[in-house]
Design a protein around this motif. Structure first.
Motif, PDB file in Angstrom:
ATOM      1  N   ASP A   8       6.078   3.456  -2.570  1.00 37.28           N
ATOM      2  CA  ASP A   8       7.502   3.372  -2.259  1.00 37.28           C
ATOM      3  C   ASP A   8       7.737   2.931  -0.822  1.00 37.28           C
ATOM      4  OD1 ASP A   8       8.214   4.087  -4.785  1.00 37.28           O
ATOM      5  OD2 ASP A   8       8.709   6.171  -4.309  1.00 37.28           O
ATOM      6  N   THR A   9       6.945   3.476   0.111  1.00 37.77           N
ATOM      7  CA  THR A   9       7.105   3.103   1.513  1.00 37.77           C
ATOM      8  C   THR A   9       6.730   1.649   1.745  1.00 37.77           C
ATOM      9  OG1 THR A   9       6.616   5.366   2.205  1.00 37.77           O
ATOM     10  CG2 THR A   9       6.393   3.633   3.864  1.00 37.77           C
ATOM     11  N   LEU A  10       5.632   1.216   1.157  1.00 38.65           N
ATOM     12  CA  LEU A  10       5.224  -0.188   1.271  1.00 38.65           C
ATOM     13  C   LEU A  10       6.311  -1.105   0.747  1.00 38.65           C
ATOM     14  CD1 LEU A  10       1.498  -0.003   0.083  1.00 38.65           C
ATOM     15  CD2 LEU A  10       2.294  -0.540   2.395  1.00 38.65           C
ATOM     16  N   PHE A  11       6.860  -0.748  -0.407  1.00 44.30           N
ATOM     17  CA  PHE A  11       7.892  -1.582  -1.025  1.00 44.30           C
ATOM     18  C   PHE A  11       9.168  -1.591  -0.198  1.00 44.30           C
ATOM     19  CE2 PHE A  11      11.613  -1.990  -3.798  1.00 44.30           C
ATOM     20  CZ  PHE A  11      11.378  -3.237  -4.332  1.00 44.30           C
ATOM     21  N   ASN A  12       9.646  -0.409   0.210  1.00 44.32           N
ATOM     22  CA  ASN A  12      10.915  -0.325   0.928  1.00 44.32           C
ATOM     23  C   ASN A  12      10.851  -1.027   2.274  1.00 44.32           C
ATOM     24  OD1 ASN A  12      12.214   1.115  -1.089  1.00 44.32           O
ATOM     25  ND2 ASN A  12      11.557   3.099  -0.279  1.00 44.32           N
ATOM     26  N   ASN A  13       9.738  -0.893   2.978  1.00 44.09           N
ATOM     27  CA  ASN A  13       9.605  -1.590   4.258  1.00 44.09           C
ATOM     28  C   ASN A  13       9.648  -3.109   4.059  1.00 44.09           C
ATOM     29  OD1 ASN A  13       9.408   0.821   5.606  1.00 44.09           O
ATOM     30  ND2 ASN A  13       7.178   0.792   5.752  1.00 44.09           N
ATOM     31  N   ALA A  14       8.950  -3.563   3.052  1.00 47.62           N
ATOM     32  CA  ALA A  14       8.944  -4.999   2.761  1.00 47.62           C
ATOM     33  C   ALA A  14      10.314  -5.464   2.294  1.00 47.62           C
ATOM     34  CB  ALA A  14       7.881  -5.309   1.712  1.00 47.62           C
ATOM     35  N   LEU A  15      10.997  -4.611   1.521  1.00 44.31           N
ATOM     36  CA  LEU A  15      12.327  -4.958   1.017  1.00 44.31           C
ATOM     37  C   LEU A  15      13.311  -5.164   2.156  1.00 44.31           C
ATOM     38  CD1 LEU A  15      14.239  -5.233  -1.444  1.00 44.31           C
ATOM     39  CD2 LEU A  15      14.635  -2.767  -1.268  1.00 44.31           C
ATOM     40  N   ALA A  31       6.566 -15.016   8.115  1.00 41.23           N
ATOM     41  CA  ALA A  31       7.252 -13.946   7.390  1.00 41.23           C
ATOM     42  C   ALA A  31       6.983 -14.047   5.896  1.00 41.23           C
ATOM     43  CB  ALA A  31       8.750 -14.000   7.670  1.00 41.23           C
ATOM     44  N   VAL A  32       6.972 -15.274   5.375  1.00 37.52           N
ATOM     45  CA  VAL A  32       6.707 -15.464   3.951  1.00 37.52           C
ATOM     46  C   VAL A  32       5.295 -15.020   3.594  1.00 37.52           C
ATOM     47  CG1 VAL A  32       6.413 -17.198   2.134  1.00 37.52           C
ATOM     48  CG2 VAL A  32       8.411 -17.295   3.638  1.00 37.52           C
ATOM     49  N   ARG A  33       4.319 -15.406   4.405  1.00 38.71           N
ATOM     50  CA  ARG A  33       2.935 -15.018   4.134  1.00 38.71           C
ATOM     51  C   ARG A  33       2.756 -13.502   4.216  1.00 38.71           C
ATOM     52  NH1 ARG A  33       1.548 -19.724   7.159  1.00 38.71           N
ATOM     53  NH2 ARG A  33       1.112 -18.458   9.013  1.00 38.71           N
ATOM     54  N   ARG A  34       3.427 -12.884   5.182  1.00 39.92           N
ATOM     55  CA  ARG A  34       3.320 -11.439   5.322  1.00 39.92           C
ATOM     56  C   ARG A  34       3.897 -10.732   4.091  1.00 39.92           C
ATOM     57  NH1 ARG A  34       5.015 -11.093  10.187  1.00 39.92           N
ATOM     58  NH2 ARG A  34       7.233 -10.892   9.737  1.00 39.92           N
ATOM     59  N   LEU A  35       5.012 -11.251   3.591  1.00 44.25           N
ATOM     60  CA  LEU A  35       5.632 -10.642   2.414  1.00 44.25           C
ATOM     61  C   LEU A  35       4.764 -10.845   1.176  1.00 44.25           C
ATOM     62  CD1 LEU A  35       8.189  -9.040   1.869  1.00 44.25           C
ATOM     63  CD2 LEU A  35       9.329 -11.170   1.239  1.00 44.25           C
ATOM     64  N   ARG A  36       4.152 -12.021   1.054  1.00 42.72           N
ATOM     65  CA  ARG A  36       3.252 -12.262  -0.078  1.00 42.72           C
ATOM     66  C   ARG A  36       2.047 -11.328  -0.025  1.00 42.72           C
ATOM     67  NH1 ARG A  36       3.400 -18.844   0.140  1.00 42.72           N
ATOM     68  NH2 ARG A  36       5.267 -19.149  -1.164  1.00 42.72           N
ATOM     69  N   LYS A  37       1.548 -11.077   1.180  1.00 46.36           N
ATOM     70  CA  LYS A  37       0.420 -10.147   1.334  1.00 46.36           C
ATOM     71  C   LYS A  37       0.819  -8.752   0.869  1.00 46.36           C
ATOM     72  CE  LYS A  37      -3.578  -8.554   2.954  1.00 46.36           C
ATOM     73  NZ  LYS A  37      -3.343  -7.097   2.886  1.00 46.36           N
ATOM     74  N   ARG A  38       2.000  -8.332   1.215  1.00 49.62           N
ATOM     75  CA  ARG A  38       2.462  -7.016   0.784  1.00 49.62           C
ATOM     76  C   ARG A  38       2.646  -6.972  -0.733  1.00 49.62           C
ATOM     77  NH1 ARG A  38       6.757  -5.060   5.500  1.00 49.62           N
ATOM     78  NH2 ARG A  38       5.227  -5.077   7.191  1.00 49.62           N
ATOM     79  N   ALA A  39       3.085  -8.069  -1.319  1.00 56.44           N
ATOM     80  CA  ALA A  39       3.187  -8.129  -2.777  1.00 56.44           C
ATOM     81  C   ALA A  39       1.812  -7.995  -3.418  1.00 56.44           C
ATOM     82  CB  ALA A  39       3.853  -9.436  -3.200  1.00 56.44           C
ATOM     83  N   ASP A  40       0.829  -8.669  -2.854  1.00 59.67           N
ATOM     84  CA  ASP A  40      -0.545  -8.567  -3.374  1.00 59.67           C
ATOM     85  C   ASP A  40      -1.063  -7.132  -3.249  1.00 59.67           C
ATOM     86  OD1 ASP A  40      -0.525 -11.240  -3.972  1.00 59.67           O
ATOM     87  OD2 ASP A  40      -1.582 -11.846  -2.140  1.00 59.67           O
ATOM     88  N   ASP A  41      -0.743  -6.467  -2.123  1.00 58.73           N
ATOM     89  CA  ASP A  41      -1.184  -5.090  -1.919  1.00 58.73           C
ATOM     90  C   ASP A  41      -0.575  -4.156  -2.958  1.00 58.73           C
ATOM     91  OD1 ASP A  41      -2.647  -5.903   0.263  1.00 58.73           O
ATOM     92  OD2 ASP A  41      -1.133  -5.294   1.737  1.00 58.73           O
ATOM     93  N   LEU A  42       0.649  -4.481  -3.387  1.00 60.21           N
ATOM     94  CA  LEU A  42       1.350  -3.622  -4.339  1.00 60.21           C
ATOM     95  C   LEU A  42       0.984  -3.901  -5.793  1.00 60.21           C
ATOM     96  CD1 LEU A  42       5.093  -3.322  -3.192  1.00 60.21           C
ATOM     97  CD2 LEU A  42       3.485  -1.455  -3.546  1.00 60.21           C
ATOM     98  N   SER A  43       0.425  -5.059  -6.068  1.00 64.68           N
ATOM     99  CA  SER A  43       0.294  -5.527  -7.450  1.00 64.68           C
ATOM    100  C   SER A  43      -0.459  -4.561  -8.357  1.00 64.68           C
ATOM    101  CB  SER A  43      -0.375  -6.903  -7.480  1.00 64.68           C
ATOM    102  OG  SER A  43      -1.657  -6.846  -6.888  1.00 64.68           O
ATOM    103  N   SER A  44      -1.450  -3.847  -7.825  1.00 68.01           N
ATOM    104  CA  SER A  44      -2.243  -2.953  -8.666  1.00 68.01           C
ATOM    105  C   SER A  44      -1.613  -1.580  -8.843  1.00 68.01           C
ATOM    106  CB  SER A  44      -3.648  -2.785  -8.075  1.00 68.01           C
ATOM    107  OG  SER A  44      -3.578  -2.180  -6.792  1.00 68.01           O
TER     108      SER A  44
END
Length: 296
Positions: A8-15, A31-44
């Motif tokens: 939740d924290t990872l998602f909300n910060n990225a949101l 900024a786009v690459r950083r957000l994509r990295k966070r999406a990859d971190d969340l995917s699992s």
């Protein structure tokens, strides 16, 4: 897993980061690459959240069809999650896609019915892009369900919660913990407004076309829209009109130049509601000029 590393924290910060970029029209590759990295971190651990973050990266690159596809994947993974649907509408709002806001609202409305918090958020989103007729009737539905029918929405100006806190800013505090959604206020007689539009051969969505265009124009200028005020103005002679004040996160000189340039866009686009005098748009600066006084 520590609290600072929860899904939740990872998602909300990225949101929050994503919405700030969307509001400002920023599409910087870092900024786009950083957000994509966070999406990859969340995917699992949060597949729906990962797809939603990918949607924001697409929107930041103005790949709006791809953003819709990513949001659709997130909704399919969590069909009962109203927050995803509201944030989808919010993404469309802050990027000025008024026609898509209408289409998605029609699709989502039945599923949101009864969720008062989601419905109240959507009232504000609809008003933000000039879909006032739908906002008015959704407000009536909320009241019928026993919720707050929106007197605050009608009588006060709501800013975006994550707007920067700057000296001289003319945007009210919306309280801590409020989600970064666009919002609006408006006062009008819906019956009179619809009658006036019908007399001009216009439908009830006609207001949204130039408002969405204005939001898109300001994003292209990298100017952040903080809120939208809408006022129904009756006239003694001739049809009434709707006046939209778009609050811009900048000083008067920058805002005035943008407004003058936007008038040229309105001339080129020939919006019937503007040509008929049924709507007008003004850009309102929210930051005071900083004057350097030389006292020596």
């Amino acid at each position: 897993m520590s609290n600072s590393a929860t899904p939740d924290t990872l998602f909300n910060n990225a949101l929050n980061e994503a919405f700030e970029a969307l509001k400002s029209g920023v599409n910087d590759s870092v900024a786009v690459r950083r957000l994509r990295k966070r999406a990859d971190d969340l995917s699992s651990i949060d597949a729906a959240g990962a797809w939603e973050l990918r949607a924001y990266t697409s929107a930041m690159n103005s790949l709006f069809d791809a953003a819709d596809e990513d949001f659709a994947r997130a909704v399919r993974l969590q069909p009962g999650n109203s927050n995803i649907k509201v944030r989808w509408l919010a993404m469309l709002c802050v990027t000025g896609q008024a026609a898509k806001v209408k289409a998605r609202f029609v699709e989502f409305r039945a599923g949101l019915d009864g969720n008062l918090a989601a419905m109240q958020a959507v009232i504000s989103l609809l008003g933000y892009v000039g879909l006032l007729y739908d906002a008015f009737h959704l407000r009536e539905r909320v009241a019928a369900l026993g919720g707050d029918g929106g007197s605050a929405i009608l009588d006060h100006e709501f800013g975006i919660a994550s707007a920067p806190d700057r000296k001289g800013a003319n945007v009210p505090d919306t309280g801590e913990g409020t989600e970064s959604l666009p919002s609006s206020t408006y006062k009008y007689s819906v019956e009179d407004a619809v009658d006036d539009l019908s007399a001009q051969g216009l439908n009830v969505d006609a207001w949204s076309e130039p408002v969405g265009c204005a939001i898109q124009f300001l994003r292209e200028r990298r100017l952040k829209v903080l809120a939208v005020r809408s006022s129904f103005i009756p006239h003694e002679y001739g049809p009434a009109s709707m006046h939209f004040q778009i609050l811009v996160d900048d000083v008067i000189d920058v805002t005035s130049i943008a407004e003058c340039d936007f008038y040229d866009v309105l001339v080129e686009r020939d919006f019937p509601i503007i040509l008929s005098g049924g709507a007008s748009i003004a850009f309102i600066p929210t930051i005071d000029e900083a004057f350097d006084a030389d006292l020596t």
